[in-house]
Every structure is written in C-alpha cells, then in structure tokens.
Design a protein around this motif. Structure first.
Motif, short mmCIF file in Angstrom:
data_model
loop_
_atom_site.label_atom_id
_atom_site.label_comp_id
_atom_site.label_asym_id
_atom_site.label_seq_id
_atom_site.Cartn_x
_atom_site.Cartn_y
_atom_site.Cartn_z
N TYR A 118 0.83 -1.21 0.00
CA TYR A 118 0.00 0.00 0.00
C TYR A 118 0.87 1.26 0.00
N GLN A 119 1.91 1.26 0.80
CA GLN A 119 2.80 2.42 0.85
C GLN A 119 3.51 2.65 -0.48
N SER A 120 3.83 1.57 -1.18
CA SER A 120 4.46 1.73 -2.49
C SER A 120 3.52 2.42 -3.47
N ILE A 121 2.22 2.13 -3.38
CA ILE A 121 1.24 2.79 -4.25
C ILE A 121 1.15 4.27 -3.90
N ILE A 122 1.15 4.59 -2.61
CA ILE A 122 1.09 5.99 -2.18
C ILE A 122 2.32 6.74 -2.67
N GLN A 123 3.47 6.11 -2.63
CA GLN A 123 4.69 6.75 -3.11
C GLN A 123 4.62 7.02 -4.61
N GLU A 124 4.00 6.13 -5.35
CA GLU A 124 3.81 6.35 -6.79
C GLU A 124 2.89 7.54 -7.04
N LEU A 125 1.94 7.75 -6.14
CA LEU A 125 1.02 8.87 -6.29
C LEU A 125 1.74 10.21 -6.11
N ALA A 126 2.89 10.18 -5.48
CA ALA A 126 3.69 11.40 -5.28
C ALA A 126 4.87 11.48 -6.25
N ILE A 131 2.29 10.05 -15.47
CA ILE A 131 1.79 8.72 -15.83
C ILE A 131 1.77 7.81 -14.62
N LEU A 132 2.84 7.84 -13.83
CA LEU A 132 2.89 7.01 -12.63
C LEU A 132 1.85 7.46 -11.60
N ARG A 133 1.63 8.77 -11.52
CA ARG A 133 0.62 9.27 -10.58
C ARG A 133 -0.78 8.82 -11.01
N MET A 162 -9.89 1.21 3.29
CA MET A 162 -10.85 1.81 2.36
C MET A 162 -11.03 3.30 2.66
N GLN A 163 -11.20 3.64 3.93
CA GLN A 163 -11.35 5.04 4.31
C GLN A 163 -10.08 5.83 4.00
N LEU A 164 -8.94 5.22 4.29
CA LEU A 164 -7.66 5.89 4.02
C LEU A 164 -7.49 6.14 2.52
N THR A 165 -7.90 5.18 1.71
CA THR A 165 -7.78 5.34 0.26
C THR A 165 -8.61 6.51 -0.25
N LYS A 166 -9.83 6.64 0.24
CA LYS A 166 -10.67 7.77 -0.16
C LYS A 166 -10.07 9.09 0.31
N GLN A 167 -9.52 9.11 1.51
CA GLN A 167 -8.92 10.34 2.02
C GLN A 167 -7.68 10.73 1.23
N VAL A 168 -6.88 9.73 0.84
CA VAL A 168 -5.68 10.00 0.06
C VAL A 168 -6.04 10.57 -1.31
N LEU A 169 -7.03 9.97 -1.98
CA LEU A 169 -7.46 10.46 -3.29
C LEU A 169 -8.04 11.88 -3.17
N ALA A 170 -8.80 12.13 -2.11
CA ALA A 170 -9.36 13.46 -1.90
C ALA A 170 -8.26 14.50 -1.66
N ALA A 171 -7.26 14.14 -0.86
CA ALA A 171 -6.15 15.05 -0.60
C ALA A 171 -5.37 15.32 -1.88
N ALA A 172 -5.19 14.28 -2.71
CA ALA A 172 -4.46 14.45 -3.96
C ALA A 172 -5.17 15.43 -4.89
N LEU A 173 -6.50 15.51 -4.81
CA LEU A 173 -7.26 16.43 -5.66
C LEU A 173 -6.97 17.89 -5.33
N SER A 174 -6.55 18.17 -4.13
CA SER A 174 -6.23 19.55 -3.75
C SER A 174 -4.77 19.88 -4.00
N ILE A 175 -3.95 18.86 -4.30
CA ILE A 175 -2.51 19.08 -4.50
C ILE A 175 -2.12 18.97 -5.97
N GLU A 176 -2.74 18.04 -6.69
CA GLU A 176 -2.39 17.75 -8.08
C GLU A 176 -2.62 18.96 -8.99
N THR A 177 -1.79 19.07 -10.03
CA THR A 177 -1.92 20.17 -10.99
C THR A 177 -2.17 19.69 -12.41
#
Length: 337
Positions: A118-126, A131-133, A162-177
């Motif tokens: 799971y942490q490896s996926i989160i690291q890819e999101l950053a 493409i990796l994000r 599941m809750q953490l995944t939704k929170q991570v995706l929501a946080a990414a929406l405020s950071i991503e460009t």
C-alpha cells in the motif's frame, strides 16, 4: 481434511492430534498391564506343585481376583482419567499455544506485507511522472471497487484501508496540478460501494475542501455531509446524487449540474453558482446566503423551508445586484412556499 503448514494448526487439527496421543497412551498402558499379567501367569505355571499347594494357590488366586474385581476397575479408571488430564492437557495446551503464536506471527507478517504494498502505491502517487501518478490513482480506485482478496486482513483493517484510500485520493485532488491526473483522481474517488447492488457510490463525509474537481463526473454518488469548502467544481455533474448536509461554502460551482440531486440541508453560502442547474432537485432547507446565482436554473426544483437571505444575481457576481431570495425566486418563476 487438509493441513496448511504455513498457517499452523487449526482447532480441528489440535483436537485430532490430542485424541491420537491419548489413544496411543491408552494402548501402551493396556498393553503393559496385559504383559505383566501374562508374565505372572506363565511364571506360576512353570512351577511343579503338589495337589495341596495347587489348591491353596487356586484359592488365593480366586480371592485376589475377587479383590481386583472390587478395586482394580475403579483404580484403573482413575489412572486413565489422570492420564487423559495430564497428557491431554499438556499436549493440547502446547499445541494451542504454538498455534496461536504461529497465527499471530503470520497475521503480523501479512499486515506488514500489505502495508508495504500500500505504501508503495502511495509513493507512486507522489512521483514526478504524471503517468505514474495516474497509474497509482487507478490502483487505489481498484482497491475501492474490489478489495484485493489476497490481502488477508481483518474486517476492521479492511475498513481502515478503504477510508484511508478515499482520504488520500481526496487530498491528492487539492494538490495535483496535471489535468489528466486530476480527471483520473475524480473518476477513481467514487468507485466504492458499501454493497455491490447499491445505486450510489459511497463517499459520505469526505473532506474535499480546496479540491480541484472541475469537469468531475460525480453523478449517482452519496456525498452526504461532505465538505467542498472553497473547492473548484466548475462544470462538474452531481446529477441524481445525494448531497444531504453537504457544505459548498465559497465553492466555485459555475455551470455545475445538480439536476435531480437531493440537496436537503446543503449549504451554498457565498458559493459561485452562476450557470448552475438545479432542475428537479430537492432544495429543502438549503442555504443560499450570499451565493452568486445569475442564470441558475431551478426548473421543477422542490423548494421548502429556504432560509430568508440575500443572494447576488449580478452577471459578474460582483455584489452589485443583491436581492432577497424571495425576489430571486420570483424572477425564476418559483416562489417560497
């Protein structure tokens, strides 16, 4: 019945092993007693005795057998019970202890393995690569759509992920460009359904304050009590979604589609709603205080108990035309009930 050495002993395996050990111990005890009796009989039969001595010995044997019939059964039963308690308790306790230790170790290793993946996926999101994000967002979305069966975790841990995944995706929406990555994030955020046959995706209570959700297709979603404070939602679609108690304070919601949505108790205070459509939406106790509402469509909307407040109907949304909500509704062909 199969046995997995990796997962240790189950309760059924422990019961079977204890039973086998007890049967084996009982067989040894009975065999030893039989051999002792056999040796004693053979030893007595090898001696040459007179008729008188044989009679006396037979008489003594009869008396011994009578005594044994009165006492040996109960003594032997006590010995067997003691054997079962001692051996069964020792073996069973050891096996149960080993099984629990093994299961706890395996559970810890499984959780550690899941956390690492799971942490490896989160690291890819950053990652620096868009493409990796985007790929990481898809992976997180797949977790929401169908939790991986190979992730052997408890129900509580599953819910946390599941809750953490939704929170991570929501946080990414405020950071991503990147616009493409943002679109991917909005799609994968709303893939979770509490039950497979649910009509609405479950994103209740999610924090999307400051999110870049423009052009998002969030139709048929349950955003009850979600927070969209200062979010950019231009041209997004909430068609047939549940927005009960949702907070849209100061949100940019130009040309947003709220058609047939349930906006009961929603708060649009100071939100920019110019060009938004609320056709056939439920607007019970919805707050529009200070909202910019130029060219908002309310065709067929259900209006009940709207708070008495002032809205901005100016085309530029600059506060130059402030009117009461009753006046605004009358210009749109609606009126407060």
């Amino acid at each position: 019945m199969t046995f997995d050495f990796k997962k240790g002993l189950s309760n059924i395996h422990i019961i079977v092993l204890v039973a086998v050990v007890l049967v084996f111990a009982l067989a040894i005890t009975l065999g030893a007693q039989y051999l002792i009796e056999l040796n004693r009989t053979e030893a007595g039969s090898n001696k040459t005795l007179s008729a008188k001595d044989s009679y006396e010995i037979s008489k003594l044997d009869a008396q011994i057998r009578q005594i044994r019939s009165d006492t040996a059964g109960s003594l032997f039963a006590l010995k067997v019970i003691a054997l079962f308690v001692t051996v069964g308790g020792a073996v069973g306790g050891y096996l149960i202890g080993q099984s629990r230790t093994t299961q706890a170790r395996i559970s810890f290793e499984d959780r550690k393995s899941v956390d690492e993946v799971y942490q490896s996926i989160i690291q890819e999101l950053a990652d620096e690569s868009p493409i990796l994000r985007a790929a990481a967002a898809v992976k997180l979305g797949s977790i929401l759509r169908s939790f991986p069966a190979e992730w052997s975790v408890s129900d509580a841990r599953r819910e946390q992920l599941m809750q953490l995944t939704k929170q991570v995706l929501a946080a990414a929406l405020s950071i991503e460009t990147d616009k493409k990555v943002l679109k991917t994030l909005t799609i994968n955020l709303v893939l979770f359904k509490a039950k497979p046959d649910d009509v609405l995706a479950n994103v209740q209570g999610i924090d999307l304050s400051g999110a870049k959700g423009y052009d998002a297709y969030w139709a048929r979603c349950d955003f009850s009590f979600a927070d969209f404070y200062a979010a950019n939602l231009e041209r997004a679609s909430f068609r047939r979604s549940k927005l009960t108690g949702a907070q849209f304070r100061e949100a940019t919601a130009n040309n947003v589609i709220f058609n047939e949505a349930d906006c009961t108790d929603a708060n649009f205070k100071m939100a920019d709603l110019r060009g938004a459509s609320f056709s056939n939406a439920t607007l019970h106790a919805t707050n529009f205080e200070g909202a910019r509402v130029h060219s908002v469509s309310l065709a067929g909307a259900k209006l009940n108990d709207l708070p008495i407040c002032v809205v901005d109907i100016s085309e530029q949304g600059d506060g130059s035309q402030l009117v009461s909500i009753g006046q605004w509704l009358s210009t749109t062909g609606n009126a407060l009930p």
